[in-house]
Design a protein around this motif. Structure first.
Motif, PDB file in Angstrom:
ATOM      1  N   TYR A  28     108.159   2.665 -21.659  1.00  0.00           N
ATOM      2  CA  TYR A  28     107.080   3.601 -21.991  1.00  0.00           C
ATOM      3  C   TYR A  28     107.672   4.942 -22.393  1.00  0.00           C
ATOM      4  O   TYR A  28     108.630   5.418 -21.798  1.00  0.00           O
ATOM      5  CB  TYR A  28     106.124   3.757 -20.810  1.00  0.00           C
ATOM      6  CG  TYR A  28     105.292   2.513 -20.599  1.00  0.00           C
ATOM      7  CD1 TYR A  28     104.057   2.375 -21.223  1.00  0.00           C
ATOM      8  CD2 TYR A  28     105.760   1.464 -19.812  1.00  0.00           C
ATOM      9  CE1 TYR A  28     103.301   1.221 -21.058  1.00  0.00           C
ATOM     10  CE2 TYR A  28     105.009   0.307 -19.639  1.00  0.00           C
ATOM     11  CZ  TYR A  28     103.784   0.200 -20.266  1.00  0.00           C
ATOM     12  OH  TYR A  28     103.041  -0.945 -20.114  1.00  0.00           O
ATOM     13  N   LYS A  33     103.190   5.790 -23.445  1.00  0.00           N
ATOM     14  CA  LYS A  33     102.763   4.762 -24.394  1.00  0.00           C
ATOM     15  C   LYS A  33     103.851   3.698 -24.478  1.00  0.00           C
ATOM     16  O   LYS A  33     105.038   4.007 -24.501  1.00  0.00           O
ATOM     17  CB  LYS A  33     102.534   5.357 -25.788  1.00  0.00           C
ATOM     18  CG  LYS A  33     101.540   6.500 -25.828  1.00  0.00           C
ATOM     19  CD  LYS A  33     100.161   6.047 -25.484  1.00  0.00           C
ATOM     20  CE  LYS A  33      99.176   7.197 -25.592  1.00  0.00           C
ATOM     21  NZ  LYS A  33      97.879   6.868 -25.074  1.00  0.00           N
ATOM     22  N   GLU A 108     105.860   3.944 -30.891  1.00  0.00           N
ATOM     23  CA  GLU A 108     104.815   3.808 -29.873  1.00  0.00           C
ATOM     24  C   GLU A 108     103.799   2.787 -30.370  1.00  0.00           C
ATOM     25  O   GLU A 108     103.410   2.798 -31.541  1.00  0.00           O
ATOM     26  CB  GLU A 108     104.151   5.151 -29.594  1.00  0.00           C
ATOM     27  CG  GLU A 108     105.070   6.114 -28.879  1.00  0.00           C
ATOM     28  CD  GLU A 108     104.384   7.424 -28.540  1.00  0.00           C
ATOM     29  OE1 GLU A 108     103.440   7.839 -29.243  1.00  0.00           O
ATOM     30  OE2 GLU A 108     104.808   8.050 -27.550  1.00  0.00           O
ATOM     31  N   ASN A 110     100.298   0.147 -30.169  1.00  0.00           N
ATOM     32  CA  ASN A 110      98.952  -0.225 -29.772  1.00  0.00           C
ATOM     33  C   ASN A 110      98.961  -1.750 -29.724  1.00  0.00           C
ATOM     34  O   ASN A 110      98.824  -2.421 -30.749  1.00  0.00           O
ATOM     35  CB  ASN A 110      97.913   0.279 -30.779  1.00  0.00           C
ATOM     36  CG  ASN A 110      96.522  -0.202 -30.433  1.00  0.00           C
ATOM     37  OD1 ASN A 110      96.193  -0.380 -29.271  1.00  0.00           O
ATOM     38  ND2 ASN A 110      95.705  -0.416 -31.455  1.00  0.00           N
TER      39      ASN A 110
END
Length: 190
Positions: A28, A33, A108, A110
């Protein structure tokens, strides 16, 4: 600006006398993230892997021969989640659906789900993600929405991953976003 700082940091790490263990970078980011390091940028035909022993990326070899994708260069970025281990003690692989990223760039993520390739003897999981950088994002969909609204694109992803993998996988299933997040959490190294 942040991207340039990261690139400069990794340049320094690569040229320093003592090599840093890139597989031990936190999973992270400072922004909390999930992040991944690109090992095969979109458009590349060369297979690279991170070698924990020499603490560097190297061209993947089989019987001393450099391996290239002889069917189609990577249509997306392939990366690994640092500080994770799968059932084979390797970092989790992630497909990043975005514009081309730089080799060894930290991105980062999603997370949108995962694709699990299967045959009668084994399985191989590829997390599926987008970048959080909206300027480079291609899709803004969860995996089942992507599968249903863009079936041809989704089929290309699955077929390419089957061709890329060294085993002959004959089926697949998907994990939704929550299941993929749980997989990451269960794979974190302490």
């Amino acid at each position: 600006m942040k991207k340039y700082v990261v690139v400069l940091l990794f340049t320094f790490l690569f040229i320093s006398c003592e090599k840093a263990d890139l597989s031990r970078i936190p999973s992270y980011s400072a922004n909390n993230k999930l992040q991944a390091m690109v090992s095969i940028p979109a458009g590349s035909a060369t297979k690279y892997i991170y070698d924990n022993e020499v603490k560097a990326f190297k061209v993947y070899k089989v019987e001393g021969v450099n391996q290239k994708m002889n069917f189609l260069p990577a249509p997306f970025n392939i990366a690994f989640i640092p500080s994770t281990e799968d059932e084979n003690n390797k970092p989790l692989d992630v497909v990043i659906l975005s514009e081309r990223a730089d080799f060894s760039e930290l991105i980062e993520l999603n997370l949108i789900g995962a694709i699990v390739l299967k045959n009668s003897n084994s399985s191989k999981t590829f997390l599926l993600s987008e970048t959080l950088d909206e300027s480079k994002r291609i899709f803004n969909k969860e995996i089942n929405e992507l599968k249903n609204s863009e079936p041809k694109a989704f089929g290309i992803i699955v077929d390419w991953l089957k061709s890329y993998s060294e085993k002959d996988y004959d089926s697949f299933f998907v994990l939704n976003k929550q299941e993929a997040k749980e997989l990451v959490q269960n794979s974190l190294m302490n």
